[in-house]
Design an enzyme around this catalytic site. Structure first.
Site, PDB file in Angstrom:
ATOM      1  CD  GLU A 150      -3.314   0.378   1.939  1.00 53.45           C
ATOM      2  OE1 GLU A 150      -4.154   1.230   2.243  1.00 53.45           O
ATOM      3  OE2 GLU A 150      -3.346  -0.790   2.357  1.00 53.45           O
ATOM      4  CD  GLU A 161      -4.324  -0.562   9.119  1.00 55.27           C
ATOM      5  OE1 GLU A 161      -4.898  -0.083   8.128  1.00 55.27           O
ATOM      6  OE2 GLU A 161      -3.610  -1.586   9.060  1.00 55.27           O
TER       7      GLU A 161
END
Length: 953
Positions: free
Chosen positions: A547, A819
């Protein structure tokens, strides 16, 4: 340089510095140069097993079709590995459930490679439905070929092949993956593997071309007074001169939307030139331009052919100027750098290094002429941001080394960070292959945990030359890791052999926090390393998986935390320009910037368009730059884009400024079992952005605009109250996030505010002093509690060590910010591997709250021209120290509780106003400003213009 104040007093001379002026677009003479031959890699035959070529029963008369296949995975087994291979004789979009993660929209079938990738993280136990939209290219035989192979923890292998068992439809709709498929006809088998016209399918799982080496020699005729080298690339470059690398920074020229804008760097090379022959060299890798980027396992997002360009401006001592350019006189070759990719890693074969290639003389008869010209024609601008640099003073040594299996060594650096490994090996064998794999955590058996990397290979390889001593580290990749697995050694790995080299944006550290709670000090350090790790050219979401993109939600919620820790003005100025360049045609700011991976043409994908909280970054970040740094120039530059954003909100709202049917909103992403209604979030952010635009207009002198948007804010806030707030002050959804946004964004009336405040506190108490908010609203939750004078509640959330909380992650080994709250729990182990970074700064936005409420320094003006000193001691907090180099100078607050009384010592520049904020005066025993004891009753005047009135601003 020296400066005078308004009294005529003069400062000391500053240290000597050099100021260089860039060159204009018209001065970039010469040409783009590169070499395209390395892009032509040898292809292997792809194994499709028992797969059949299939198509719709209507045959070639059907121009496009949708296909659905299903694979069941037993619920009691784990998926260890899953790989797919796909070939479509035309264009396609490939989905697993609602999310698209591959597409090829090229018009030429010759350009379409078979698609091969690991999709382990995409599959789940139970039914997995694979959706494929395919479009036949005119004049070509239609066909789809597909193979999915899954290895389970039991050792069983399950496969899904394209065959007549698949269902299909010729009807295409935006969300066809939600359609009822039971009545669809079965696909027909139109051929077996190898049949004409398709024949054998050739391709590669990773298309990683070697780096391009470029060289040229120039003649310097006379003594040099000054020489400046300007360089840029479509790709990433290192530039060399006379055997030395000129740039110490990494990944130049940086990441932009290369279709619109390209930055260049300038280097003073006066001391590197010599009279006579001088050799120039450049190494050119894919970088963001043509490398793999994002989760789609696709590359060439901006272009395919890498290019380098430079201008050398030489000023001789006699005043004559001479310029040298990249042109068709340069030569090209490949050498030791065989692979270089951000996601998949770097491979270097030292046997192939051409020693002396960047020196003169050098025999380059075997080198090839360069290819000239480029695919794009962007605007050239001097690099405005914070370049990526090695943090040489913060290199890591292993804290432990283990051997997880025979010959497989794992080095633990004790800290999760972004960077590369450096290896030093004595007396290696020629051709000895040493491999490095990277991970953030370990499995229970001590082996490397890599499932959360998704399709990122994250592997570096060094092939030894056979010298007595060899040291190597990559230049064109980076990884997010705490652990490195090393194989290929012929002796045990020792701590002297390997180091961890952090890489980060060159942002000077300006904030330093310490308090009596060691776990909060650890939290501050974790936030520091998450910022360091993810501020790398753009505010990335994560540094480890496939990502590593500039997501807008985190960028706007983390701004304050980032600015209290480091000087991020240049970093965010550059990224705000990326955001302006990425603005969508309808006026929304996209999910991420620079714009890549996500394109308008990706019909039906959940990431098309934007979402509240992401969209608003284009308004919030320019305002934050002004608020923290007084950056009125960038605010004015972004103002037209901010207006377009508000216009898109208005255009996409109903007559009451509420969301229309079918609007897009991701909500409070990764919240803890407390989904807030999306219309509440959307309307709250709409109002907030309008309010900031009204303030921006006032600052820029657009008084009519200021009045217009102030009135619009009032109308939206009124619509919010009518639609979402009941008579008892309950906000729709009754979640912490709903109350936090309505309070922090000033959407409630006075009576509603009092009732909503009680409901917010109640919600926190009901959840045992833990947050239920996600990435978007956790910081506003803490800020809202401060706003209603319940910092005691916010402190209990912060100091809680039960799940979910910041301290919970620290108790379980976190060295950076996770996260998600449940990235790992004792009960469930690792969280969802599809989205589970252990180094993700967004929840670290709480550092802003810590700096302002524990550190005690809060900006209540512009660029800290006025501050409120307001620490909040508690039974668990007996002292804190916060030092902050603001744009106006060093501000520090040291406070402690002594014999039940609060003592505050503040140091601040004389150019700012200091106020006493929300402090219990009954417990305040001493307040000093710049060494002077201040009495609250009398206030303080004089040169510093300090005011110590009680302020709850």
């Amino acid at each position: 340089m020296r400066v005078w104040d308004d009294q005529g007093d003069v400062s000391d001379w500053s240290p000597c510095a050099k100021l260089w002026i860039g060159i204009s677009q018209s001065e970039w003479d010469g040409d783009w140069i590169g070499w395209d031959q390395p892009n032509q890699l040898e292809l292997d035959e792809i194994d499709f097993g028992e797969a059949k070529w299939i198509w719709h029963p209507g045959g070639d008369a059907i121009h496009q079709a949708v296909f659905v296949g299903t694979l069941d995975i037993p619920a009691n087994l784990q998926i260890e590995h899953a790989e797919l291979a796909l070939k479509v004789s035309g264009r396609y979009r490939f989905y697993s459930g609602p999310e698209q993660f591959s597409f090829d929209l090229s018009d030429s079938p010759e350009q379409t490679q078979p698609y091969v990738r690991d999709i382990t993280e995409r599959l789940r136990c139970g039914e997995n439905r694979i959706y494929l939209w395919a479009e036949r290219v005119e004049g070509e035989k239609a066909g789809v070929l597909f193979r999915l192979t899954v290895r389970l923890s039991s050792g069983e292998v399950r496969s899904l092949y394209s065959n007549c068992g698949w269902l299909c439809s010729e009807r295409f709709q935006a969300r066809w993956f939600e359609a009822e498929t039971e009545a669809w006809p079965h696909a027909v088998e139109i051929g077996v593997y190898g049949d004409t016209p398709w024949g054998k399918v050739l391709g590669r799982k990773y298309h990683l071309p070697p780096a391009i080496y470029l060289r040229n020699e120039i003649q310097i005729r006379k003594p040099v007074r000054r020489a400046t080298l300007f360089a840029t690339a479509l790709g990433c470059y290192d530039v060399h001169l006379n055997g030395e690398r000129v740039n110490q920074s990494y990944f130049n020229p940086g990441w932009t939307d290369y279709r619109k804008r390209l930055y260049y760097q300038g280097y003073d090379v006066s001391e590197m030139l010599r009279q006579g022959s001088n050799a120039f060299g450049a190494v050119l890798a894919d970088g963001w331009y043509s490398g793999y980027l994002g989760w789609l396992h696709q590359k060439n997002h901006y272009g395919k052919n890498r290019r380098f360009r430079c201008v050398l401006v030489v000023k001789y001592q006699d005043g004559e100027e001479e310029r040298f350019f990249s042109d068709n006189g340069w030569k090209a070759n490949t050498a030791g750098l065989l692979e270089a990719d951000f996601l998949h890693g770097e491979t270097y074969d030292a046997r192939l290094s051409q020693l002396g290639w960047d020196e003169s003389p050098f025999k380059d008869d075997s080198w090839q002429p360069v290819d000239c010209g480029a695919e794009l024609n962007p605007v050239f601008e001097a690099y405005p941001g914070a370049p990526v640099v090695p943090l040489l003073d913060e290199m890591f040594k292993p804290v432990r080394i283990s051997e997880s299996s025979t010959g497989v060594f794992v080095a633990d650096f004790g800290q999760n960070f972004t960077g590369v490994a450096e290896i030093t090996i004595q007396n290696p064998k020629k051709g000895q292959r040493i491999e490095f794999r990277f991970g953030e955590r370990l499995n229970e058996d001590g082996s490397l945990y890599t499932q959360n990397l998704r399709s990122a290979r994250a592997t570096d390889t060094y092939i030894c030359r056979g010298d007595p001593l060899e040291t190597w580290s990559p230049r064109f990749t980076f990884h997010g890791f705490q652990y490195v697995e090393v194989t290929g050694l012929e002796e045990p790995l020792t701590e002297e052999m390997i180091k961890g080299l952090p890489l980060s944006a060159d942002c000077e550290q300006v904030g330093f926090f310490e308090c009596s709670d060691e776990m909060l000090n650890k939290l501050a350090r974790n936030i520091y390393w998450s910022q360091r790790s993810n501020f790398l050219e753009v505010p990335m979401d994560c540094p480890q998986r496939d990502e590593r993109l500039g997501w807008c939600d985190g960028a706007q919620t983390f701004f304050g935390a980032a600015a209290y820790r480091a000087d991020v003005q240049a970093f965010y100025r550059k990224w705000c320009q990326d955001l302006v360049d990425a603005q969508l045609p309808d006026g929304q700011f996209p999910f991420l910037a620079p714009l890549a991976v996500i394109e308008e043409e990706r019909i039906g994908d959940m990431w098309a368009g934007s979402s509240p909280g992401w969209n608003d970054a284009g308004v919030i970040c320019p305002w934050s730059l002004y608020e923290f740094y007084g950056d009125k120039t960038m605010l004015a530059k972004c103002y037209p884009s901010m207006l377009r954003c508000i216009a898109s909100y208005v255009d996409q709202s109903d007559s009451s400024f509420l969301p229309p049917d079918g609007y897009r909103c991701l909500g409070d992403w990764l919240n803890h079992d407390a989904d807030t209604p999306h219309d509440v979030i959307r309307t709250a952010y709409f109002a907030h952005s309008v309010k900031l635009v009204a303030q921006t207009a006032e600052v820029l002198g657009f008084s009519e605009d200021a009045e217009t948007y102030a009135q619009l804010f009032g109308r939206i806030a009124e619509a919010f109250r009518k639609a979402y707030v009941d008579e008892a002050g309950r906000v729709k959804g009754d979640t912490q996030a709903a109350y936090a946004l309505s309070i922090q964004f000033d959407l409630l009336g006075e009576e509603q505010l009092a009732m909503a405040s009680s409901h917010l506190v109640r919600s926190v108490v009901e959840r045992a002093w833990t947050p239920s908010t996600g990435l978007l609203v956790t910081l506003p939750l803490m800020q809202a509690l401060s706003k209603i004078n319940r910092r005691d509640v916010a402190l209990k959330i912060l100091q809680n060590d039960r799940f979910p909380s910041w301290k919970f992650s620290i108790r379980n080994g976190a060295t950076t910010i996770w996260e998600r709250w449940d990235s790992w729990t004792p009960e469930e182990g690792y969280g969802d591997m599809f989205m589970n970074s252990f180094n993700h700064f967004t929840l670290g936005g709480v550092y802003q709250w810590m700096a302002e409420n524990i550190g005690g320094i809060r900006n209540v003006g512009i660029a800290f021209d006025e501050i409120a000193i307001a620490p909040c001691p508690s039974e668990e907090l007996s002292f804190a120290s916060f030092k902050f180099r603001s744009p106006r100078g060093l501000i520090s607050v040291d406070w402690k509780v002594d014999n039940g009384g609060l003592k505050i010592d503040c140091q601040a520049p004389g150019s700012i106003t200091v106020r006493l904020g929300d402090v219990d005066l009954n417990k305040l025993s001493e307040f000093k400003v710049n060494g002077s004891l201040i009495t609250v009753e009398d206030g303080f005047g004089g040169e510093g213009a300090f005011s110590c009135e009680q302020s709850n601003q």
